[in-house]
Design an enzyme around this catalytic site. Structure first.
Site, PDB file in Angstrom:
ATOM      1  N   GLU A 108       0.800  -1.224   0.000  1.00  9.60           N
ATOM      2  CA  GLU A 108       0.000   0.000   0.000  1.00  9.60           C
ATOM      3  C   GLU A 108       0.835   1.277   0.000  1.00  9.60           C
ATOM      4  OE1 GLU A 108      -3.089   0.423  -0.409  1.00  9.60           O
ATOM      5  OE2 GLU A 108      -4.108  -1.433   0.069  1.00  9.60           O
ATOM      6  N   ASP A 134      -1.140  10.018  -3.309  1.00  8.09           N
ATOM      7  CA  ASP A 134      -1.020  11.134  -4.251  1.00  8.09           C
ATOM      8  C   ASP A 134      -2.326  11.889  -4.430  1.00  8.09           C
ATOM      9  OD1 ASP A 134       1.605  10.464  -4.624  1.00  8.09           O
ATOM     10  OD2 ASP A 134       1.258   9.288  -6.442  1.00  8.09           O
TER      11      ASP A 134
END
Length: 272
Positions: free
Chosen positions: A161, A174
């Site tokens: 992850e 992001d």
């Protein structure tokens, strides 16, 4: 012969025999002597040397051979140690080391610019993240014990992850949609604690456990290891989208989430 009642050797009494003869006749004297003889010889209920026998059965002989090196039922024991008992609880939902896996897909490996593919690629990525993972080892172990989940599984998810935190921007991905080491999606959950805190790991691992339990109920005929793998896939795509074990990653990101996580988790479990 006359039994004297003291447990000692019976003594002979001619006077007693004569008295019995005069009172009852010779047959009674013989009967009295016979009783005394039986008492003396210990054969009142029968002589064991005259009993017919076929000897021990095959089962008895075989049992005797099985215990000639010691009888396990007579061995003293203190039972399982705390460590062994804890290990049993950690694998009650399945043992990650026994889960089948094909590892990372070509797409996932290419994103990390690896020449390896499959399990080799997954292990390479896990190894790359291992130095960062050491920072959280104590927290991972603590949460693993509390949630009864193998530490390697938690580490495998963290590696997949967030690359053990290396890919995060102030704890977020992001797009700012997923939070923390195990990437809790704010669309479905309200993140708890700091991005690298025990509270976060506990929340995310609790979600994983819920997914595994849901898959167990949905597919009761699957083995524990299959259910564990299905639960890992559900952690990414949700339990409703897990429908076929042979294609368990059909709806996961890059089509390899559970296979990649399992391979990484196995590396961590071996090298923890």
């Amino acid at each position: 012969m006359l039994y004297n009642g003291s447990g000692k050797q019976p003594r002979y009494s001619q006077g007693c025999d004569l008295w019995l003869f005069r009172r009852t006749g010779w047959p009674r004297v013989q009967a009295f002597q016979n009783v005394a003889t039986r008492l003396r010889c210990g054969t009142w209920t029968g002589d064991v040397m005259r009993v017919e026998t076929s000897g021990a059965s095959k089962q008895t002989v075989r049992q005797d051979r099985l215990t000639e090196g010691g009888d396990v039922m007579r061995v003293e024991t203190s039972g399982a140690s705390k460590q062994t008992a804890q290990q049993g609880r950690l694998t009650e939902r399945g043992d990650i080391m026994r889960v089948e896996t094909s590892g990372a897909s070509e797409q996932t490996a290419r994103q990390e610019r690896l020449t390896e593919r499959g399990v080799a690629a997954s292990r390479k990525m896990a190894q790359t993240d291992s130095s960062n993972m050491q920072k959280y080892k104590g927290l991972i172990n603590s949460v693993a014990r509390e949630k009864n989940v193998q530490a390697g599984i938690i580490a495998g998810i963290i590696s997949r992850e967030s690359c053990a935190g290396a890919d995060l921007i102030q704890g977020w991905d992001d797009d700012g949609n997923c939070f923390g080491l195990m990437q809790v999606a704010k669309e479905w959950h309200t993140p708890i604690g700091g991005w690298d805190s025990k509270e976060h790991l506990s929340q995310a691992t609790g979600t994983l456990v819920h997914m595994i339990n849901t898959i167990q109920k949905k597919f009761p005929k699957w083995t524990r290891e299959q259910q564990l793998k299905g639960g890992i896939a559900a952690y990414n795509c949700g339990p409703r989208r897990v429908s076929d074990y042979d294609d368990v990653d059909r709806h996961t990101i890059s089509g390899d989430y559970s296979n990649d996580v399992v391979a990484r988790a196995q590396w961590y479990q071996q090298n923890w």
